[in-house]
Design a protein around this motif. Structure first.
Motif, PDB file in Angstrom:
ATOM      1  N   ARG A   1     123.784 -11.821 125.049  1.00  9.69           N
ATOM      2  CA  ARG A   1     124.272 -10.718 125.908  1.00  9.69           C
ATOM      3  C   ARG A   1     124.970 -11.291 127.131  1.00  9.69           C
ATOM      4  NH1 ARG A   1     119.359  -7.660 124.368  1.00  9.69           N
ATOM      5  NH2 ARG A   1     118.280  -8.646 126.118  1.00  9.69           N
ATOM      6  N   PHE A   2     124.455 -12.459 127.596  1.00  8.56           N
ATOM      7  CA  PHE A   2     125.064 -13.088 128.774  1.00  8.56           C
ATOM      8  C   PHE A   2     126.379 -13.780 128.426  1.00  8.56           C
ATOM      9  CE2 PHE A   2     125.665 -16.990 131.281  1.00  8.56           C
ATOM     10  CZ  PHE A   2     125.790 -16.441 132.549  1.00  8.56           C
ATOM     11  N   THR A   3     126.405 -14.517 127.290  1.00  8.21           N
ATOM     12  CA  THR A   3     127.599 -15.342 126.998  1.00  8.21           C
ATOM     13  C   THR A   3     128.748 -14.543 126.398  1.00  8.21           C
ATOM     14  OG1 THR A   3     126.680 -15.965 124.823  1.00  8.21           O
ATOM     15  CG2 THR A   3     126.309 -17.499 126.658  1.00  8.21           C
ATOM     16  N   ALA A   4     128.481 -13.342 125.875  1.00 13.45           N
ATOM     17  CA  ALA A   4     129.514 -12.614 125.124  1.00 13.45           C
ATOM     18  C   ALA A   4     130.775 -12.389 125.935  1.00 13.45           C
ATOM     19  CB  ALA A   4     128.956 -11.277 124.638  1.00 13.45           C
ATOM     20  N   ARG A   5     130.623 -12.259 127.235  1.00  8.56           N
ATOM     21  CA  ARG A   5     131.800 -11.979 128.057  1.00  8.56           C
ATOM     22  C   ARG A   5     132.859 -13.084 127.922  1.00  8.56           C
ATOM     23  NH1 ARG A   5     130.856 -11.164 134.362  1.00  8.56           N
ATOM     24  NH2 ARG A   5     129.378  -9.627 133.574  1.00  8.56           N
ATOM     25  N   ALA A   6     132.417 -14.316 127.646  1.00  2.44           N
ATOM     26  CA  ALA A   6     133.357 -15.440 127.570  1.00  2.44           C
ATOM     27  C   ALA A   6     134.222 -15.379 126.312  1.00  2.44           C
ATOM     28  CB  ALA A   6     132.597 -16.764 127.607  1.00  2.44           C
TER      29      ALA A   6
ATOM     30  N   ARG B   1     134.312 -13.543 119.233  1.00  2.00           N
ATOM     31  CA  ARG B   1     133.443 -14.420 118.425  1.00  2.00           C
ATOM     32  C   ARG B   1     132.036 -13.826 118.311  1.00  2.00           C
ATOM     33  NH1 ARG B   1     134.683 -20.170 117.267  1.00  2.00           N
ATOM     34  NH2 ARG B   1     136.936 -20.099 117.177  1.00  2.00           N
ATOM     35  N   HIS B   2     131.544 -13.253 119.370  1.00  3.04           N
ATOM     36  CA  HIS B   2     130.221 -12.623 119.298  1.00  3.04           C
ATOM     37  C   HIS B   2     130.266 -11.426 118.339  1.00  3.04           C
ATOM     38  CE1 HIS B   2     129.623 -15.188 122.786  1.00  3.04           C
ATOM     39  NE2 HIS B   2     128.329 -14.899 122.793  1.00  3.04           N
ATOM     40  N   LEU B   3     131.379 -10.678 118.368  1.00  3.45           N
ATOM     41  CA  LEU B   3     131.499  -9.536 117.444  1.00  3.45           C
ATOM     42  C   LEU B   3     131.593 -10.004 116.000  1.00  3.45           C
ATOM     43  CD1 LEU B   3     133.878  -7.036 119.306  1.00  3.45           C
ATOM     44  CD2 LEU B   3     131.477  -6.666 118.675  1.00  3.45           C
ATOM     45  N   LYS B   4     132.328 -11.069 115.784  1.00  2.00           N
ATOM     46  CA  LYS B   4     132.460 -11.605 114.423  1.00  2.00           C
ATOM     47  C   LYS B   4     131.080 -11.990 113.867  1.00  2.00           C
ATOM     48  CE  LYS B   4     134.818 -13.665 111.012  1.00  2.00           C
ATOM     49  NZ  LYS B   4     135.614 -12.851 110.102  1.00  2.00           N
TER      50      LYS B   4
ATOM     51  N   GLU C   1     133.295  -5.276 125.683  1.00  5.22           N
ATOM     52  CA  GLU C   1     132.185  -5.360 126.650  1.00  5.22           C
ATOM     53  C   GLU C   1     130.832  -5.070 126.005  1.00  5.22           C
ATOM     54  OE1 GLU C   1     134.948  -3.535 126.848  1.00  5.22           O
ATOM     55  OE2 GLU C   1     134.633  -1.643 127.927  1.00  5.22           O
ATOM     56  N   ASP C   2     130.855  -4.537 124.773  1.00  5.09           N
ATOM     57  CA  ASP C   2     129.579  -4.278 124.075  1.00  5.09           C
ATOM     58  C   ASP C   2     129.220  -5.398 123.087  1.00  5.09           C
ATOM     59  OD1 ASP C   2     129.206  -1.890 125.366  1.00  5.09           O
ATOM     60  OD2 ASP C   2     130.308  -0.732 123.869  1.00  5.09           O
ATOM     61  N   ALA C   3     130.058  -6.444 123.015  1.00  7.17           N
ATOM     62  CA  ALA C   3     129.873  -7.474 121.985  1.00  7.17           C
ATOM     63  C   ALA C   3     128.478  -8.103 122.043  1.00  7.17           C
ATOM     64  CB  ALA C   3     130.947  -8.552 122.123  1.00  7.17           C
ATOM     65  N   GLY C   4     128.025  -8.443 123.246  1.00  8.19           N
ATOM     66  CA  GLY C   4     126.722  -9.104 123.376  1.00  8.19           C
ATOM     67  C   GLY C   4     125.595  -8.195 122.923  1.00  8.19           C
ATOM     68  N   LYS C   5     125.690  -6.934 123.320  1.00  7.74           N
ATOM     69  CA  LYS C   5     124.639  -5.971 122.956  1.00  7.74           C
ATOM     70  C   LYS C   5     124.601  -5.783 121.430  1.00  7.74           C
ATOM     71  CE  LYS C   5     123.817  -1.106 124.008  1.00  7.74           C
ATOM     72  NZ  LYS C   5     124.840  -0.386 123.258  1.00  7.74           N
ATOM     73  N   ILE C   6     125.766  -5.698 120.827  1.00  3.68           N
ATOM     74  CA  ILE C   6     125.832  -5.463 119.376  1.00  3.68           C
ATOM     75  C   ILE C   6     125.257  -6.668 118.615  1.00  3.68           C
ATOM     76  CG2 ILE C   6     127.443  -5.166 117.441  1.00  3.68           C
ATOM     77  CD1 ILE C   6     129.256  -3.590 119.435  1.00  3.68           C
ATOM     78  N   LEU C   7     125.626  -7.875 119.051  1.00  6.36           N
ATOM     79  CA  LEU C   7     125.082  -9.068 118.392  1.00  6.36           C
ATOM     80  C   LEU C   7     123.566  -9.150 118.602  1.00  6.36           C
ATOM     81  CD1 LEU C   7     125.286 -11.756 116.906  1.00  6.36           C
ATOM     82  CD2 LEU C   7     126.027 -12.826 119.052  1.00  6.36           C
ATOM     83  N   ALA C   8     123.115  -8.879 119.826  1.00  7.07           N
ATOM     84  CA  ALA C   8     121.678  -8.952 120.121  1.00  7.07           C
ATOM     85  C   ALA C   8     120.902  -7.982 119.221  1.00  7.07           C
ATOM     86  CB  ALA C   8     121.434  -8.632 121.595  1.00  7.07           C
ATOM     87  N   GLU C   9     121.445  -6.795 119.019  1.00  7.67           N
ATOM     88  CA  GLU C   9     120.736  -5.813 118.179  1.00  7.67           C
ATOM     89  C   GLU C   9     120.570  -6.319 116.743  1.00  7.67           C
ATOM     90  OE1 GLU C   9     123.015  -2.249 118.646  1.00  7.67           O
ATOM     91  OE2 GLU C   9     122.134  -1.830 120.627  1.00  7.67           O
TER      92      GLU C   9
END
Ligand SMILES: [Fe+2]
Length: 438
Positions: free
Chosen positions: A341-346, A350-353, A368-376
């Motif tokens: 969730r922290f690194t996704a902004r960078a 890639r986090h979405l993939k 902006e939701d990439a980190g949350k989606i990966l974490a889930e």
């Protein structure tokens, strides 16, 4: 073809690296391939082996198959079966002494990452004796390069997780400062990994869970590390680190490993007799090992070393280790959702993939939701595999966070590859979020 990497290549500066390297790992995969170890060593002209394993495995079929094969090919051997699960500097030193005790010309490691890492260290220090901290990663050790080639080391993994058979890294707990650190150099890499799906049949479900989640995190971390051309240019090519940042070649291995994890991890844990799933996870572990062995890892692993190093009295079910320990894969994955969730902004794409490969629908997802989606998605695996719900379930409290942060900061080898720069306060916030996962 290289989509997001390509744009970065155009922006390279004189101070950043401009090249990446693919270091190969030799592995041989097949049902029953363990039986080839004796012939392999005989064909290499070897005649005296030291076999590393742990006390639990000593009486089980992976070890007996190796010993029979050595005997059939007239390779003399000694067995060292006191490898510690989650090794320490003391247990490494005991193994080094064993390796120095006779004129061995080759080493065989039969076991999980702890055994293979112990064998790497024993190989190094028995070949090029030195003060223990000389080869250990800076800033804890001096980080001296391995001076030359090591003895032949054949790794026979019995867990599908660490990928240690493909990497030049040996991790241990430096007891004096309660910190996990390691030795990292290409020359530590085993000569050959024998990947035999028969050998992971003996893996208890708790071990399959922890090691499988380690593979998951290896894949996602290596795919999302700082790109290779955002790292400083080394003064000489030989100083280019093995952990060089994400690059198009490591991406191939990391993503394919993640696809295998997405399809097979739950199946492999649910049924150890599922031969297809077990074989796929063994391959996934090695694919991910090649991926992270060339790209590196970042925050979930950097933070995991603090979690496992500071363990008090948590005893992992299914491990029978005889001492408190947080299994490596558990210590990693508990930090992963908050860390991503922290690194996704960078690098949100890639986090979405990664999230998509793990099962998320990402059509129309906002960056902006990439980190949350990966974490889930990752939390879905954690819940399904019934692991402890966060660091609190291992006995950690909010008051432990400063010590956890303090222990993470020296893990430069991995933390400096975080795609997003961080301050100690950021780590504190990630640890705080990792206390309860869902
Ligand atoms: Fe790992």
């Amino acid at each position: 073809m290289f989509n997001d990497s390509k744009a970065q290549w155009g922006n390279e500066t004189m101070n950043n690296d401009y090249a990446f390297e693919m270091a190969t790992s030799a592995v041989r995969f097949g049902v029953g391939v363990t039986r080839e170890v004796g012939a392999e060593l005989a064909d290499q002209g070897k005649g005296h082996a030291l076999v590393f394993t742990d006390a639990n495995l000593r009486a089980l079929s992976p070890v007996s198959t190796v010993l029979e094969s050595l005997g059939e090919h007239r390779i003399r051997y000694s067995v060292f079966d006191r490898v510690r699960v989650e090794p320490s500097d003391e247990s490494f030193c005991e193994a080094i002494t064993a390796a120095q005790a006779d004129n061995f010309d080759c080493i065989v490691a039969v076991g999980g990452g702890s055994t293979i890492d112990t064998a790497k260290a024993a190989n190094l220090y028995s070949t090029y004796p030195a003060d223990f901290l000389d080869y250990v990663n800076p800033p804890i050790g001096k980080g001296k390069p391995v001076p030359g080639p090591l003895k032949t080391l054949i790794a026979v993994p019995t867990t599908a997780g660490t990928g240690s058979e493909t990497t030049g890294v040996a991790i241990f707990d430096l007891t004096r400062i309660h910190a996990k650190t390691g030795i990292a150099h290409r020359r530590l890499k085993p000569t050959l990994g024998l990947l035999d799906p028969e050998n992971t049949r003996t893996q208890p479900p708790a071990v399959a869970t922890s090691t499988g989640l380690d593979v998951l995190s290896h894949s996602v971390e290596s795919y999302t590390t700082l790109p290779f051309d955002k790292r400083p240019l080394p003064a000489r090519p030989i100083l280019r680190p093995a952990y060089q940042g994400s690059n198009p070649i490591s991406d191939v291995w990391s993503l394919e490993a993640l696809r295998l994890v997405a399809t097979y991890l739950r199946l492999a844990v649910a049924d150890p007799e599922n031969d297809e799933a077990r074989a796929a996870m063994l391959l996934a572990a090695s694919y991910a090992g090649i991926g992270f062995g060339n790209a590196g890892l970042h925050l979930p692993h950097g933070m995991s070393y603090a979690v496992s190093g500071l363990v008090r009295d948590y005893r992992a079910p299914g491990y029978g280790a005889g001492h408190p320990l947080v299994p490596h894969g558990i210590s990693v994955i508990l930090n992963a959702p908050a860390a991503f969730r922290f690194t996704a902004r960078a690098c949100p794409e890639r986090h979405l993939k990664a999230a998509e490969i793990l099962g998320a629908k990402i059509n129309g997802a906002r960056p902006e939701d990439a980190g949350k989606i990966l974490a889930e998605q990752i939390i879905g695996f954690m819940r399904d595999l019934r692991i402890p719900n966060g660091l609190r379930a291992l006995g950690y409290q909010t008051s432990d966070i400063p010590a956890l942060v303090e222990c993470t900061l020296p893990q430069h080898r991995v933390t400096k590859l975080s795609p997003r720069p961080f301050e100690p306060e950021d780590l504190a916030q990630i640890f705080s979020e990792a206390m309860v996962a869902w």
